[in-house]
Motif scaffolding. Structure first.
Motif, PDB file in Angstrom:
ATOM      1  N   GLU A 194       4.423   5.430   2.495  1.00 41.85           N
ATOM      2  CA  GLU A 194       4.734   6.837   2.733  1.00 41.85           C
ATOM      3  C   GLU A 194       4.724   7.159   4.222  1.00 41.85           C
ATOM      4  N   THR A 195       3.802   6.549   4.943  1.00 40.80           N
ATOM      5  CA  THR A 195       3.737   6.790   6.383  1.00 40.80           C
ATOM      6  C   THR A 195       4.955   6.225   7.092  1.00 40.80           C
ATOM      7  N   LEU A 196       5.371   5.030   6.716  1.00 40.43           N
ATOM      8  CA  LEU A 196       6.586   4.454   7.287  1.00 40.43           C
ATOM      9  C   LEU A 196       7.775   5.383   7.075  1.00 40.43           C
TER      10      LEU A 196
ATOM     11  N   GLY B 256       0.827  -1.201   0.000  1.00 37.87           N
ATOM     12  CA  GLY B 256       0.000   0.000   0.000  1.00 37.87           C
ATOM     13  C   GLY B 256       0.856   1.243   0.000  1.00 37.87           C
ATOM     14  N   GLY B 257       0.631   2.106  -0.991  1.00 40.00           N
ATOM     15  CA  GLY B 257       1.428   3.318  -1.112  1.00 40.00           C
ATOM     16  C   GLY B 257       1.297   4.236   0.095  1.00 40.00           C
TER      17      GLY B 257
ATOM     18  N   THR C 298       1.984  -0.607  -5.984  1.00 40.54           N
ATOM     19  CA  THR C 298       1.422   0.715  -5.717  1.00 40.54           C
ATOM     20  C   THR C 298       2.384   1.611  -4.946  1.00 40.54           C
ATOM     21  N   VAL C 299       3.462   1.065  -4.454  1.00 42.37           N
ATOM     22  CA  VAL C 299       4.433   1.856  -3.689  1.00 42.37           C
ATOM     23  C   VAL C 299       5.419   2.491  -4.669  1.00 42.37           C
ATOM     24  N   VAL C 300       5.241   3.775  -4.899  1.00 45.28           N
ATOM     25  CA  VAL C 300       6.098   4.496  -5.844  1.00 45.28           C
ATOM     26  C   VAL C 300       6.793   5.693  -5.190  1.00 45.28           C
ATOM     27  N   TYR C 301       6.605   5.841  -3.886  1.00 40.89           N
ATOM     28  CA  TYR C 301       7.221   6.941  -3.148  1.00 40.89           C
ATOM     29  C   TYR C 301       7.424   6.487  -1.715  1.00 40.89           C
TER      30      TYR C 301
END
Length: 297
Positions: free
Chosen positions: A39-41, A34-35, A56-59
């Motif tokens: 991002e939160t991590l 999950g993107g 979906t994780v691109v950032y």
């Protein structure tokens, strides 16, 4: 045993427990699904153990370069197990459910962050990730900051009534626009715009007749969507676009859809930026800067 000695032994035992837990965490191999969770991590500086992700994780870029185990909603147990994970941290819509059950059955730890796709849930999601990664304090601080930004946005003066079309994708000569019950619709409402296509549900292709009938005054398009259709010049040449107020005035705002619509740590800032862009485009006087100045002591 004296009280002082008991307290000393208790503190030593607690310290050893903390050190043991920290060492175990440092050696674990995590997969993030999950993107928004990724991002939160990263925002909590809790991504050191992540060794793989889903598509979906691109950032952030460093995490996007990690090996992928497949698409978030269509995972396979074999793909995930191939990277030998100890722990999976997943968004609530990761799946299929049967695959996650298979992974849990062979001893992989699975933590699922269930949160509705709403702006109000962003802070709760951040706190949940903070608790699961021993970043409780950092999670609370970040959640409070994000909630404050969203509250600031919600308290801004109303914009002039303005209808907008949010284009996510493009196929051939037909743009794919956002209707109601979408993250894009939520974003439009949050910044004070009316969705010209709120009568339809989800994302759908809209032709020339629909564009002319709904008459959007502003076009908001994702960077990827604009690139796919060949740039701004190609956008204004879409059938029916010239019949809209947006087309005639060439009112366009280009956004990073992953940052804006991911409902993660970047969303609040992206919404504030979108609001500023809308105000600049409309020449509105209800600026964020003025609102901030009015509240300053």
């Amino acid at each position: 045993m004296s009280t002082a000695r008991f307290i000393r032994r208790s503190l030593v035992a607690l310290l050893i427990g903390w050190l043991t837990t920290g060492a175990a965490l440092a050696n674990e191999r995590w997969v993030v699904l999950g993107g928004d969770i990724a991002e939160t991590l990263a925002a909590l500086d809790a991504d050191i153990n992540v060794i793989a992700r889903d598509d979906t994780v691109v950032y952030p870029p460093a995490m996007a370069e990690l090996p992928s185990v497949g698409y978030l909603r269509q995972l396979s147990a074999e793909s995930v197990l191939s990277i030998k994970p100890d722990q999976i941290l997943a968004a609530g819509h990761a799946g299929p459910k049967e695959v996650l059950e298979q992974l849990a059955a062979v001893g992989v730890g699975i933590e699922i962050i269930n949160a509705p796709p709403s702006l109000e849930a962003i802070g709760d999601k951040v706190r949940a990730v903070g608790q699961l990664t021993d970043r409780r304090e950092e999670g609370d601080v970040l959640a409070d900051a994000l909630n404050a930004k969203l509250a600031r946005l919600a308290n801004l003066p109303n914009l002039p009534t303005t209808r907008a079309i949010f284009i996510m994708q493009h196929s051939g000569l037909t743009p794919r626009a956002a209707g109601s019950n979408t993250a894009a619709h939520t974003a439009l409402e949050a910044v004070g715009l009316e969705n010209a296509f709120d009568e339809m549900q989800g994302y759908h292709s809209v032709g020339a007749e629909a564009l002319a009938r709904q008459a959007p005054e502003v076009v908001i398009v994702s960077e990827r969507g604009l690139a796919a259709m060949g740039g701004e010049a190609a956008l204004w040449q879409l059938p029916g676009m010239a019949l809209t107020p947006a087309g005639r005035e060439q009112r366009l705002i280009v956004i990073n859809d992953q940052a804006l619509l991911g409902f993660g740590p970047r969303t609040a800032d992206q919404l504030l930026t979108l609001r500023q862009d809308v105000e600049a485009l409309l020449g509105a006087s209800t600026s964020i800067q003025n609102s901030t100045a009015q509240r300053s002591p």
